[in-house]
Design a protein around this motif. Sequence first.
Motif, PDB file in Angstrom:
ATOM      1  N   GLN A  30       0.971  -1.257  -0.111  1.00 38.59           N
ATOM      2  CA  GLN A  30      -0.013  -0.083   0.106  1.00 38.59           C
ATOM      3  C   GLN A  30       0.746   1.052  -0.041  1.00 38.59           C
ATOM      4  N   LEU A  31       0.442   2.275  -0.657  1.00 37.54           N
ATOM      5  CA  LEU A  31       1.254   3.227  -0.826  1.00 37.54           C
ATOM      6  C   LEU A  31       0.778   4.520   0.116  1.00 37.54           C
ATOM      7  N   CYS A  32       1.504   5.592   0.270  1.00 39.53           N
ATOM      8  CA  CYS A  32       1.208   6.582   1.486  1.00 39.53           C
ATOM      9  C   CYS A  32       0.573   7.648   0.893  1.00 39.53           C
ATOM     10  N   VAL A  33      -0.785   7.081   0.554  1.00 36.36           N
ATOM     11  CA  VAL A  33      -1.816   8.026   0.037  1.00 36.36           C
ATOM     12  C   VAL A  33      -2.596   8.522   1.272  1.00 36.36           C
ATOM     13  N   GLY A  34      -3.121   9.858   1.095  1.00 36.31           N
ATOM     14  CA  GLY A  34      -4.012  10.443   2.148  1.00 36.31           C
ATOM     15  C   GLY A  34      -5.399   9.895   2.009  1.00 36.31           C
ATOM     16  N   PRO A  35      -5.893  10.593   3.215  1.00 36.26           N
ATOM     17  CA  PRO A  35      -7.742  10.181   3.149  1.00 36.26           C
ATOM     18  C   PRO A  35      -8.352  10.520   1.986  1.00 36.26           C
ATOM     19  N   SER A  63       0.114  12.834  -2.056  1.00 34.78           N
ATOM     20  CA  SER A  63       0.764  14.254  -1.544  1.00 34.78           C
ATOM     21  C   SER A  63       2.119  14.366  -2.297  1.00 34.78           C
ATOM     22  N   GLN A  64       2.366  15.606  -3.037  1.00 29.26           N
ATOM     23  CA  GLN A  64       3.646  15.905  -3.284  1.00 29.26           C
ATOM     24  C   GLN A  64       4.776  15.926  -2.212  1.00 29.26           C
ATOM     25  N   ASP A  72       9.743  12.815   7.113  1.00 29.06           N
ATOM     26  CA  ASP A  72       8.624  12.630   6.096  1.00 29.06           C
ATOM     27  C   ASP A  72       8.688  11.266   5.700  1.00 29.06           C
ATOM     28  N   GLY A  73       9.659  10.566   5.760  1.00 21.76           N
ATOM     29  CA  GLY A  73       9.732   9.105   5.181  1.00 21.76           C
ATOM     30  C   GLY A  73       8.944   8.192   6.202  1.00 21.76           C
ATOM     31  N   TYR A  74       8.963   8.662   7.801  1.00 17.45           N
ATOM     32  CA  TYR A  74       8.516   8.234   8.676  1.00 17.45           C
ATOM     33  C   TYR A  74       6.919   8.227   8.655  1.00 17.45           C
ATOM     34  N   ALA A  75       6.567   9.624   8.367  1.00 11.45           N
ATOM     35  CA  ALA A  75       5.091  10.005   8.419  1.00 11.45           C
ATOM     36  C   ALA A  75       4.463   9.229   7.207  1.00 11.45           C
ATOM     37  N   ALA A  76       5.206   8.981   5.955  1.00 13.58           N
ATOM     38  CA  ALA A  76       4.558   8.376   4.917  1.00 13.58           C
ATOM     39  C   ALA A  76       4.225   7.004   5.168  1.00 13.58           C
ATOM     40  N   ALA A  77       5.430   6.234   6.164  1.00 11.91           N
ATOM     41  CA  ALA A  77       5.076   4.806   6.476  1.00 11.91           C
ATOM     42  C   ALA A  77       3.970   4.646   7.300  1.00 11.91           C
ATOM     43  N   LYS A  78       3.565   5.416   8.087  1.00 10.28           N
ATOM     44  CA  LYS A  78       2.378   5.490   8.790  1.00 10.28           C
ATOM     45  C   LYS A  78       1.077   5.731   7.886  1.00 10.28           C
ATOM     46  N   LEU A  79       1.105   6.474   6.673  1.00 15.47           N
ATOM     47  CA  LEU A  79       0.043   6.461   5.935  1.00 15.47           C
ATOM     48  C   LEU A  79      -0.296   5.139   5.360  1.00 15.47           C
ATOM     49  N   CYS A  80       0.896   4.467   4.993  1.00 16.54           N
ATOM     50  CA  CYS A  80       0.825   3.252   4.211  1.00 16.54           C
ATOM     51  C   CYS A  80       0.237   2.226   5.193  1.00 16.54           C
ATOM     52  N   ALA A 126      14.721   1.375  -6.497  1.00 19.25           N
ATOM     53  CA  ALA A 126      15.085   2.543  -7.361  1.00 19.25           C
ATOM     54  C   ALA A 126      13.736   3.363  -7.783  1.00 19.25           C
ATOM     55  N   THR A 127      12.716   2.770  -7.646  1.00 21.10           N
ATOM     56  CA  THR A 127      11.478   3.496  -7.868  1.00 21.10           C
ATOM     57  C   THR A 127      10.346   2.788  -7.489  1.00 21.10           C
ATOM     58  N   LEU A 128       9.177   3.605  -7.146  1.00 23.38           N
ATOM     59  CA  LEU A 128       7.914   2.890  -6.760  1.00 23.38           C
ATOM     60  C   LEU A 128       6.787   3.416  -7.488  1.00 23.38           C
ATOM     61  N   PRO A 129       5.519   2.782  -7.570  1.00 24.49           N
ATOM     62  CA  PRO A 129       4.486   3.388  -8.417  1.00 24.49           C
ATOM     63  C   PRO A 129       4.047   4.931  -7.799  1.00 24.49           C
ATOM     64  N   LEU A 130       4.050   5.701  -9.107  1.00 26.06           N
ATOM     65  CA  LEU A 130       3.371   7.100  -8.703  1.00 26.06           C
ATOM     66  C   LEU A 130       4.559   7.996  -8.164  1.00 26.06           C
ATOM     67  N   GLY A 131       5.764   7.445  -8.254  1.00 31.47           N
ATOM     68  CA  GLY A 131       6.930   8.075  -7.317  1.00 31.47           C
ATOM     69  C   GLY A 131       6.741   8.188  -5.912  1.00 31.47           C
ATOM     70  N   ALA A 132       5.910   7.351  -5.487  1.00 34.83           N
ATOM     71  CA  ALA A 132       5.749   7.284  -3.958  1.00 34.83           C
ATOM     72  C   ALA A 132       7.194   7.084  -3.120  1.00 34.83           C
ATOM     73  N   CYS A 133       7.460   7.569  -1.848  1.00 42.63           N
ATOM     74  CA  CYS A 133       8.679   7.492  -1.382  1.00 42.63           C
ATOM     75  C   CYS A 133       8.648   6.078  -0.446  1.00 42.63           C
ATOM     76  N   ILE A 134       7.515   5.468  -0.295  1.00 42.12           N
ATOM     77  CA  ILE A 134       7.416   4.270   0.491  1.00 42.12           C
ATOM     78  C   ILE A 134       6.133   3.300   0.139  1.00 42.12           C
ATOM     79  N   GLU A 135       6.288   2.038   0.256  1.00 43.65           N
ATOM     80  CA  GLU A 135       5.225   1.200   0.011  1.00 43.65           C
ATOM     81  C   GLU A 135       5.276   0.077   1.331  1.00 43.65           C
TER      82      GLU A 135
END
Length: 159
Positions: A43-48, A53-54, A68-76, A142-151
């Motif tokens: 699952q990607l780090c998408v918001g509600p 988010s950019q 920011d990566g830590y916060a993104a992992a929580k969204l995941c 090297a990359t993730l879908p949609l340019g996400a920083c974490i999955e």
Amino acid sequence: MTSAHNLESRIVELGYALPEVAVSKGNYVPFRIEGKLLYVSGQLCVGPDGKLSQAYKGKLGSKITETDGYAAAKLCLLQVLAQARMALGSLDRLRSCIRLGGFVNAEPDFTMPGAAMNGASDMIVEIMGEAGRHSRTTIGVATLPLGACIEVEALFAID
């Protein structure tokens, strides 16, 4: 220790909200139940709002900070739990988190992908207590879908 049978209220108590589940964009299913195991696809780090988010697009070690990566992992992880609720009808069927897998979009010389993945690990333990303690693999990619920083993907034991 948090009882596995009040996870939905625990999530609210901690100030989190589960998002609407994202629809699979490929030839795979977002979750699979096999016996007493629930597998949740990455699952990607998408918001509600269901959008990425950019602030969470790019690579750790350059554009994205560890914080920011830590916060993104929580969204995941919230997305993972939303998929689990969709699969099971209620999170009350989760017995324990067996494993989390993290994929971190990272610069080649970035050596701390685990620092970002700790966001998901810390959150699942915060929500589930001892039942949230899990094994884990985190790798830089090297990359993730949609340019996400974490999955983040997950494996749970279920009732």
